[in-house]
Design a protein around this motif. Structure first.
Motif, PDB file in Angstrom:
ATOM      1  N   LYS A  22       0.786  -1.221   0.000  1.00  0.00           N
ATOM      2  CA  LYS A  22       0.000   0.000   0.000  1.00  0.00           C
ATOM      3  C   LYS A  22       0.824   1.279   0.000  1.00  0.00           C
ATOM      4  O   LYS A  22       0.253   2.367   0.023  1.00  0.00           O
ATOM      5  N   GLY A  23       2.124   1.154   0.006  1.00  0.00           N
ATOM      6  CA  GLY A  23       2.947   2.357   0.027  1.00  0.00           C
ATOM      7  C   GLY A  23       2.995   2.989   1.402  1.00  0.00           C
ATOM      8  O   GLY A  23       2.295   2.560   2.318  1.00  0.00           O
ATOM      9  N   PHE A  24       3.801   4.002   1.544  1.00  0.00           N
ATOM     10  CA  PHE A  24       4.003   4.618   2.850  1.00  0.00           C
ATOM     11  C   PHE A  24       2.720   5.190   3.441  1.00  0.00           C
ATOM     12  O   PHE A  24       2.400   4.947   4.591  1.00  0.00           O
ATOM     13  N   GLU A 105      13.061   0.073  -3.009  1.00  0.00           N
ATOM     14  CA  GLU A 105      13.062   1.077  -4.066  1.00  0.00           C
ATOM     15  C   GLU A 105      12.263   2.313  -3.660  1.00  0.00           C
ATOM     16  O   GLU A 105      12.617   3.434  -3.975  1.00  0.00           O
ATOM     17  N   GLN A 106      11.176   2.050  -2.968  1.00  0.00           N
ATOM     18  CA  GLN A 106      10.368   3.173  -2.510  1.00  0.00           C
ATOM     19  C   GLN A 106      11.124   4.015  -1.503  1.00  0.00           C
ATOM     20  O   GLN A 106      11.103   5.239  -1.540  1.00  0.00           O
ATOM     21  N   ASN A 109      14.083   6.215  -2.851  1.00  0.00           N
ATOM     22  CA  ASN A 109      13.664   7.405  -3.591  1.00  0.00           C
ATOM     23  C   ASN A 109      12.748   8.322  -2.794  1.00  0.00           C
ATOM     24  O   ASN A 109      12.031   9.128  -3.350  1.00  0.00           O
ATOM     25  N   SER A 110      12.739   8.155  -1.508  1.00  0.00           N
ATOM     26  CA  SER A 110      11.864   8.995  -0.692  1.00  0.00           C
ATOM     27  C   SER A 110      12.688   9.869   0.236  1.00  0.00           C
ATOM     28  O   SER A 110      13.885   9.644   0.404  1.00  0.00           O
ATOM     29  N   PRO A 111      12.065  10.860   0.816  1.00  0.00           N
ATOM     30  CA  PRO A 111      12.801  11.738   1.716  1.00  0.00           C
ATOM     31  C   PRO A 111      13.262  11.031   2.995  1.00  0.00           C
ATOM     32  O   PRO A 111      14.144  11.516   3.672  1.00  0.00           O
ATOM     33  N   TYR A 112      12.673   9.881   3.295  1.00  0.00           N
ATOM     34  CA  TYR A 112      13.126   9.127   4.468  1.00  0.00           C
ATOM     35  C   TYR A 112      14.610   8.828   4.364  1.00  0.00           C
ATOM     36  O   TYR A 112      15.333   8.822   5.341  1.00  0.00           O
ATOM     37  N   VAL A 151      27.567   0.627  -8.739  1.00  0.00           N
ATOM     38  CA  VAL A 151      26.200   1.082  -8.937  1.00  0.00           C
ATOM     39  C   VAL A 151      25.566   0.391 -10.138  1.00  0.00           C
ATOM     40  O   VAL A 151      24.407  -0.029 -10.103  1.00  0.00           O
ATOM     41  N   THR A 155      22.160  -1.857  -9.692  1.00  0.00           N
ATOM     42  CA  THR A 155      20.897  -1.514 -10.364  1.00  0.00           C
ATOM     43  C   THR A 155      20.544  -2.563 -11.402  1.00  0.00           C
ATOM     44  O   THR A 155      19.367  -2.812 -11.641  1.00  0.00           O
ATOM     45  N   ASN A 156      21.555  -3.167 -11.988  1.00  0.00           N
ATOM     46  CA  ASN A 156      21.282  -4.218 -12.961  1.00  0.00           C
ATOM     47  C   ASN A 156      20.522  -5.370 -12.307  1.00  0.00           C
ATOM     48  O   ASN A 156      19.542  -5.877 -12.856  1.00  0.00           O
ATOM     49  N   THR A 159      16.957  -4.268 -11.473  1.00  0.00           N
ATOM     50  CA  THR A 159      16.160  -4.232 -12.698  1.00  0.00           C
ATOM     51  C   THR A 159      15.693  -5.625 -13.086  1.00  0.00           C
ATOM     52  O   THR A 159      14.525  -5.835 -13.421  1.00  0.00           O
ATOM     53  N   LYS A 162      12.999  -6.872 -10.804  1.00  0.00           N
ATOM     54  CA  LYS A 162      11.720  -6.207 -11.074  1.00  0.00           C
ATOM     55  C   LYS A 162      11.033  -6.797 -12.289  1.00  0.00           C
ATOM     56  O   LYS A 162       9.820  -6.973 -12.305  1.00  0.00           O
ATOM     57  N   MET A 163      11.822  -7.093 -13.313  1.00  0.00           N
ATOM     58  CA  MET A 163      11.223  -7.666 -14.521  1.00  0.00           C
ATOM     59  C   MET A 163      10.618  -9.025 -14.209  1.00  0.00           C
ATOM     60  O   MET A 163       9.538  -9.362 -14.694  1.00  0.00           O
TER      61      MET A 163
ATOM     62  N   HIS B  25       3.352  11.949   0.629  1.00  0.00           N
ATOM     63  CA  HIS B  25       2.527  12.351   1.762  1.00  0.00           C
ATOM     64  C   HIS B  25       2.972  13.646   2.395  1.00  0.00           C
ATOM     65  O   HIS B  25       2.215  14.251   3.120  1.00  0.00           O
ATOM     66  N   GLN B 106       9.934   7.695  -7.715  1.00  0.00           N
ATOM     67  CA  GLN B 106       9.002   7.491  -6.611  1.00  0.00           C
ATOM     68  C   GLN B 106       7.678   6.943  -7.116  1.00  0.00           C
ATOM     69  O   GLN B 106       7.092   6.048  -6.532  1.00  0.00           O
ATOM     70  N   ASN B 109       7.618   3.212  -8.340  1.00  0.00           N
ATOM     71  CA  ASN B 109       7.673   2.221  -7.275  1.00  0.00           C
ATOM     72  C   ASN B 109       6.553   2.375  -6.261  1.00  0.00           C
ATOM     73  O   ASN B 109       6.660   1.920  -5.140  1.00  0.00           O
ATOM     74  N   PRO B 111       2.167   2.478  -5.379  1.00  0.00           N
ATOM     75  CA  PRO B 111       0.924   1.854  -5.819  1.00  0.00           C
ATOM     76  C   PRO B 111       0.170   2.713  -6.840  1.00  0.00           C
ATOM     77  O   PRO B 111      -0.694   2.202  -7.535  1.00  0.00           O
ATOM     78  N   THR B 155      16.860   1.937 -17.514  1.00  0.00           N
ATOM     79  CA  THR B 155      17.384   2.000 -16.152  1.00  0.00           C
ATOM     80  C   THR B 155      18.840   2.440 -16.147  1.00  0.00           C
ATOM     81  O   THR B 155      19.284   3.096 -15.217  1.00  0.00           O
ATOM     82  N   THR B 159      20.071   5.436 -13.845  1.00  0.00           N
ATOM     83  CA  THR B 159      21.172   5.230 -12.913  1.00  0.00           C
ATOM     84  C   THR B 159      22.245   6.289 -13.095  1.00  0.00           C
ATOM     85  O   THR B 159      22.739   6.871 -12.124  1.00  0.00           O
ATOM     86  N   MET B 163      23.493   9.169 -10.402  1.00  0.00           N
ATOM     87  CA  MET B 163      24.863   9.318  -9.926  1.00  0.00           C
ATOM     88  C   MET B 163      25.328  10.761 -10.112  1.00  0.00           C
ATOM     89  O   MET B 163      26.002  11.313  -9.245  1.00  0.00           O
TER      90      MET B 163
END
Lengths: 189, 189
Positions: A22-24, A105-106, A109-112, A151, A155-156, A159, A162-163, B25, B106, B109, B111, B155, B159, B163
DNA sequence: TGCCACCGAATGAACGTTCGGTTGACGCGC
DNA sequence: GCGCGTCAACCGAACGTTCATTCGGTGGCA
């Protein structure tokens, strides 16, 4: 690593699960509590706030992952074999822990991410960087900044995972080996 | 593409800005409104809900990006030159629109992503897939599923952009060309 | 008796969304 | 040209809900 109290662990796992789905913001503390079989107040016995909880979930994951990668590495193999081995260990971890992928991944890419000093997931990266750096010195790999190489490898793998998760490629398919080979062909001499 | 009303555009840009800084959020509609120089109610004149707004920001970005990539593509170049050109166009877009990177990653990744049809079918990816598919047929590229190839390319660029943004490599550095070469070496015959 | 893990209803703030109202542009009949 | 009706764009205070967090309390163990 110290023992993690059972309820604390349940809270971490529950958070991981819910955030994947459900995401953050889709995951209220009340739900985290319910899914962990715990009262809402109990969460605050272990974690200062929701933010801190989420950050701890992240480090909890990274510790597990680091463990997995190191465990499978065999130093007596040839360099190339080790490379493919490390690549596969990471992929396996993501596939065996599907919760991790989305959360990770979430989070990144978040401010957390900035709430932690961004050095924590660097442990894994540090490990990889050293390995790749050795590869460059030994003449197996192109002379490219190991920072960059690491890196690219990380990321490879993500990726690829994810696929597979999205069903774009099959987990048994030879395409997976092809991806690792593409990477190896790109970075090796 | 039809003209976008000025206020609507301001709302889209404001959302993009805020989400980059504060995440999904962290950005209340009231702030989006304020930063766009618009009343809260006005947002709902253009968008059904916050979710829809965020989804529209995504397609708004993707359209811009698609435009940029297509605009720079010259069909009369050699295949390899076109490949590097496409790669660079994308990178340039991310560097010139730094807001996009964080938002994009963001979003993908989260919902929200599922609220839109699977982004597997987004226009940019479709375009790239066709281009790579042609490369395979013409014997320039390894015979690998173009679906997979396109994801690897997308990707790889992201990436690289990350960087650069994080200051791990310099925007002028030859390392950037090296990364494109690694990718090309990996996927070409 | 004191302490610790734990509970869960209550609280209060934050936020998405609504809605009644204002403005101004535009068309239309006269 | 003028009066009038209409409608879209826009406003922002108010509403109702959701949710993180608090806190007074309970049971068990040393």
């Amino acid at each position: 690593m110290e023992q993690i109290a059972e309820k604390k662990k349940a809270i971490l796992e529950s958070t991981l699960d819910l955030i994947r789905e459900k995401g953050f913001h889709g995951t209220p503390m009340s739900l985290v509590a319910k899914n962990a079989g715990v009262a809402a107040g109990t969460i605050y016995h272990y974690f200062d706030s929701k933010d801190k909880l989420i950050c701890e979930v992240f480090t909890y994951i990274m510790d597990n992952m680091m463990e997995a990668v190191k465990q499978h590495d065999k130093e007596e193999m040839t360099y190339q074999a080790r490379f493919f081995n490390v690549w596969r260990s990471q992929l396996r971890f993501y596939l065996e822990n599907p919760k991790v992928l989305v959360f990770f991944e979430q989070f990144v890419n978040s401010p957390y991410n900035e709430l932690i000093g961004h050095n924590r997931h660097d442990k894994l990266r540090q490990h990889l960087k050293l390995f790749l750096s050795n590869g460059v010195e030994a003449g197996y790999l192109r002379r490219v900044n190991p920072e960059v190489l690491s890196v690219l490898v990380l990321t490879n793998v993500i990726t690829t995972a994810k696929m597979i998760r999205r069903g774009e490629i099959n987990q048994e398919s030879p395409e997976i080996e092809q991806i690792a080979e593409i990477l190896w062909k790109g970075i090796s001499l």
